[in-house]
Each structure stands twice: as structure tokens, then as C-alpha cells.
Design an enzyme around this catalytic site. Sequence first.
Site, mmCIF file in Angstrom:
data_model
loop_
_atom_site.group_PDB
_atom_site.id
_atom_site.type_symbol
_atom_site.label_atom_id
_atom_site.label_comp_id
_atom_site.label_asym_id
_atom_site.label_seq_id
_atom_site.Cartn_x
_atom_site.Cartn_y
_atom_site.Cartn_z
ATOM 1 N N GLU A 56 0.805 -1.193 0.000
ATOM 2 C CA GLU A 56 0.000 0.000 0.000
ATOM 3 C C GLU A 56 0.855 1.266 0.000
ATOM 4 O O GLU A 56 0.537 2.241 -0.655
ATOM 5 C CB GLU A 56 -0.847 -0.040 1.267
ATOM 6 C CG GLU A 56 -1.777 1.094 1.398
ATOM 7 C CD GLU A 56 -2.364 1.033 2.789
ATOM 8 O OE1 GLU A 56 -3.386 1.658 3.001
ATOM 9 O OE2 GLU A 56 -1.775 0.349 3.653
ATOM 10 N N ASP A 57 1.960 1.216 0.744
ATOM 11 C CA ASP A 57 2.716 2.449 0.988
ATOM 12 C C ASP A 57 3.949 2.611 0.127
ATOM 13 O O ASP A 57 4.523 3.675 0.070
ATOM 14 C CB ASP A 57 3.168 2.492 2.457
ATOM 15 C CG ASP A 57 1.993 2.457 3.392
ATOM 16 O OD1 ASP A 57 0.947 3.004 3.012
ATOM 17 O OD2 ASP A 57 2.124 1.874 4.477
#
Length: 759
Positions: free
Chosen positions: A85-86
Site C-alpha cells: 500500500e505504501d
Amino acid sequence: MTKRGQATIEDILARMRESGKSEAECALVQSAYAYALEMHEGQRRVSGEPYITHCLEVAYLLADLGLPQINGGVIAAALLHDVLEDCEDKGATLETLTERFGAQVATWVNGVTKLKEIDRQSGLIVDHKVPVRDDHPLGGHRRDLQEQESLRKLLIAMADDPRVIYIKLADRLHNMRTLSNMKPEQQHRTAQETLDIFAPLANRIGIWVWKAELEDLAFRYLEPEKFYSIVEQLDARREEREARVLRYKQKLEALLRQEGFQRFEVQARAKHIYSIYRKMERKQVTLDKIHDREALRVLIDSDNENDCYIVLGLVHHIWRPVPGEFDDYIVNKKPNGYQSLHTAVFGDDGETIEIQIRTYNMHEVAEKGVAAHWKYKEDGITLDDSMVTWINWMRESAAELKDESSAVFVDSIRQELLSDSVIVFTPDGKVIELPNGATPIDFAYRIHTELGHTCRGAIVSNREHREGVMVPLNYKLQTGDIVRIIRGRQGPSRDWLVEELGYVKTPRARQKIKQWFRKLDREENIAMGRAALERSLKQLRLEFPVATILTLLSERGERYQSEEDFFEALGVGELSLGHVVHLIEQYLKKQEEERERQALEQTVIEAPHPSKPVAIDIMQSGDLLSRRARCCNPLPGQPIRGYITRGRGVSIHAADCKTLQRLEQEEPERIVEVTWGKVDRLPVQLVILVRDRSNMLYDITGVFVNEKISINGISTGKRDRYNIVPIYVGFEIGDLAQLTRLMEKLEAVRDVIKVERVG
Ligand code: MN
């Protein structure tokens, strides 16, 4: 967090080795750590700490459980759970993860990430990176929908691989531990969701230690005043209480050694705050009335559960048991696998103390669900049957309720997850888990939709009724019941949808019944209505023109445009057959009276009227020229069918009576569908076990008075040394439902221990 504070990769590896993980697994975790460190480089949490600390804590929580099903891959996935996600900009994709760590680890990471996307959309994200906007657009309603969606995803993920849920729970636990860094509004939202969904989920998969911590953390943010009030009260007399517990512990240890127990441990256990609070609320009492606030826990190093009962006997020998506080969770295993004996005793100081007794194996299950839902196979570890059944059920529900409104879906699932459940069995030993309060109909629908549709009765065998006993279809199943469904030929009954009658507990069964009725199209309904009327007229040996019925109905303001409309109304059950038959009977009776009157007036003697129709109570209340068959002697509340005898009215048999089955084969046209209408009153005797006190008899008889039941006889039995007395009451009752209600009310009287039917 480790005992030293922030967990390091060394702590994780050490815990893994302690719990017997291989060096290959450790190497995988180590390389996942290196990768996560590189990817999260420069990222910080809201608290200012490097982001990797969160990943380490989550991985440590999992490693620390020391569970076989949590292998190196799961721990590696925990370290990587936020990279997709990051860190996409740094090249973290599903493909890279698959290449580096294998498809399994990548799938787990992807699973957790998917769950988080929902969190983020719903504003529920608590990853301590994204500042929450004050003007968050999610109003109450929309947020509800998002939460439902979040729950749906969670359950689908769980069905795919429950290990994703372990990672998600660890993630949530660490976020809850560090929730103080977030804004109050978000704290509240996250805490509520934790209490609603994640704590029950932790309980369901059996990690009790996480469940307790999640509940206490959530409670602290949701109801800070109540939380701290309990904490302060507990603190106030802590030393005194600790000294007391220690005295009991030593006495118990000495006793066990003296009795020859070699390997055991006595632990002092403090109940967690939220469960103290729940109990105070439930019982409406203050903290000092909570008996099991502190408890002693005896762990025995033994594979023989009988040893637990031996210890129980010893405990009860030196301290007097508090009546009504004994629970045998060894025989009555909880759905999450929990086993233990619980008792409360009056200690030497007269105050009560709770004592739990279990083996080390039971303890492992209790704390972490070790063996609860997993079993070992040659080719690895798989889920056990009850968990597989449960997950399949979830998966099916998710698929089947896909088109239903989100609300129906979530209600259904939430109920499954949040309510306590009962564990029952099919006759061939298959385990079926249902929410508390579920009925044989819910059971039948759970097994197979068709079985639900054709369910007509149920026979339950349990510890009390080893042979099996016929129960009403709205009977509330109890853990341990073995349930056999009796099938009929008809579809479900409309009554099942009437909530007050309590036939159906699970939303899914309700949904199925509604679907069944929806599916019957007009033609079928018409045909069914026509057939039903013809059948009952034939049984009554009547011929009656439909046109006249329509006239009779319209005289009462019940108009039908056509015969079809009339039959359809009968078919879907809007118009009851009993009602129609009743109108016909009234009409015939009036005609008869008219004829007699005319006959008198004309003083003409006529031949006697040919045999009058038998008044039969067809699916409706009313007079019933009937008697209970002696072969099966059915009780009110039990499913029944009737047999039209030659000249003696209708004999009423239990729906599954063997004699009736034989009669039906010989003369199927004489079988009628009946339900209980007016019945003779039944003599019943109850024994009510009470802890005697002043006004006890007055309170007991008051219940009968309120229920308008007159008592035929009442007597008391021998009092034991704990002042416990049996009270015998004889009376007559109309039906099982009334008896059940009466018994429930009696059980609710203060100091009533048990209510049972005698004979
Ligand atoms: Mn996270």
C-alpha cells in the site's frame, strides 16, 4: 510489545526458535524484515516513530503466540503487511513480493492490503499515517454501509484463508495499543469497530488473550469514565486482595501436594476490566458483588480430564461451594474450544472466590486457541471440521445473500459472529454451530435448503433424553443436542415468518422461507389453493360450490374478483382454509336449523339428515371432535396429524407415529393435517429447587397466580445443609408453550436454582 519494550527482529527470531520454527522459516522472516526496512525507510507514524516499528510489533505479536499454524510465512507477511500500500513507488508490487517471498506470502500480504483499502475508504483507517480530515464526508448512514462492506470483505478474506485474519487482528491490536496518538473522533470510531467486530472475531478463532486486550482497550476509549472507575476501585484494595488470593493459593497448593498431585500449578487470575463491566451491567450489581473478579486457576499436568473432577472434589471438600456457580465447560465445551471447570466457593473468611480447574492442554486452547480449530495432517496443518463448516457457511452466506441488501447480509453475519452460539449435531455426528436461540428449522435450513422447506418436526436427543424426544419447531436448541429432522411433503409454513412465534432465528433461514413463497408463481398458488380446498372438502365428505363460498365471503366483506383470485389467496396463505371451512360449516348449520324450524312449523316428520360433516380443526383453532391417539399420546406443541376414524371423530397422532404411517399407507384419504386447537388440560408436576428464604413460597405461588394457573398441590422436600429445598407443585396446563413460559418465569425468581418437570 516485548517485556523490554519495542520488539526487534532478534526478539521475533528468538520466539520463533523457542516455538520450534525451522531455520528456513527464520531466514524467510529475516529477508522479509530487510525488505520491509528498505521499503518503509523514511516513513514515520503519527507518533514520530519509524514506521518499521509497527511492522515489527505486528510480527512479534504473531510469533509470540507460538502457534503451529502461524508459520514463518505468516510472520514474514506480517512484516510486509503495509508495503503494497505504501511503497509502490519504491517498486513493491504483488509480482515483486511473489518473486522474492513466494506466492503464499504475497497472497497473505495482498489479503491484508485489500482489507485495508476498505478501511481507508470508510474513514476507518488507523494506520497512523494518513491524517484524518476533520471534514470527513462520511455521515452516519454512509458510514454504516461502509462498515458493512468492511465486514463483508473481512469475512470473505477469512473464508479464503483465516491466517489473513490473524495478521489483521495483530495489526488492529497494535493500532489499538497506540490509539492515543489519534484524534478523539477517530479513536472512538476505531474503538467501536474493534468492540463490534475484531474482539468477537478474536474470540471466534480462539485467541482469548487478544480478545481480552482488544476489549479493554476499546472500552477505555469508548467509556473512559466507567473504565477508570473500575480500575480505581480495583486498585483501592489491591494489596489486601492480593494477600488474600495468595493465602488461598498456598492452601490449595498444600492440599494438592498432600493428595499426591505432583505436577500442577496454581495461578491467580484477574478478570479483565471489560468483562467485569459486562457482568456488572448484566447482573445490575456493584463491583464487590462480582464473585469471579479474582480467581484461582489450577493447571494440572495431566491428559486425563477426570483429574480435573478429582481436584474439584478436593476444593469442594475444604470450601463450601456457592450454589449455582458451578459450570462444567469440559463436558459442555464452548464453541471456540474452551474447556475448564468453574466453581465458586465460600472461603475461610466467608467471602467467595472463583476457582477454575483445567489441564495444561485445555489452558493452551483457552489462551490461544492452539488446537481449537486446527488439526494436523501428514501434509501439513488444516482447519478442523467445525471451523471448516463455519467458514463454508460464511462463504455460502456471502454468495447467497449477495443480492440482498447490505443490511440483511451484515445482520446475518454479525449475528453469527457476535451472538453466543450453540453446538448441535446431526444424527451422523456432523457438528453444526448456530446462534443462540436457533430452532430445528434454522438447523434444517443450515444443512440444506430443501430440508428446511420440508421440515415438519424434530426429534432431539441429549443428556436428559437419550432416546430422543419430539420437540416443537420453535424449540430453542441447546448445546449437545442431536437433532433429527422429520420431513413432510409440504413447503414451509407462513407461520414461520411470524416473529412472535419464534420459529426462526437466523436471518438466512428467514430469507430462504421468503424466497420460497416468492417463487411460487400465481399459477402454482392457484393450483395449490384449489387442491387444498378440494382435499379438505373431500375429507369432510362435502360437496360445496365455489361460487357459494365466494358469496359467503363477500357477505363478510371479503371480496374476490374471480375463483382464481380466491384460490390464489388460499394458496399463498392470505386466506386460511380453516376460515373457509368454518364459513361452510356455519352455513350448513344454519341451513340445518332452518330446515328443522320449517319441519316443526309444518309438523312434517322428515327422514334424519344424512351424516353431518365432521368438524375438523384444520390449521386453525376451533372445536375439534378429536382425541389423542393412545399409541403415541402426543403433547400440545408437538407436530401432529389426524386420522379420520369411522364414527369416532379424528384421532390425533404424533406426526411421526408408526401406527399413523401404517394407516396412511392403507387409507391415505383419511389423513388430515391438523394443528393443536383447544385441548384438554394436562396434569404437570414441577420440582423447583430453591435456596430457601422468607417469602420464597409466596414468590413461587405468585408466578402461578400471574399466569392464571391454579395449583392442585404443593409440598416441600428435604432441606440440605446449604438450605436448599425442593418444592413440588402440581397443576394443569394448556400447552407446552405456556409451560415453557411458566418455567422461565419461575427460573427468574430470586434464589430459584433449577426448575424441572417431574415424570
Ligand atoms: Mn498496519
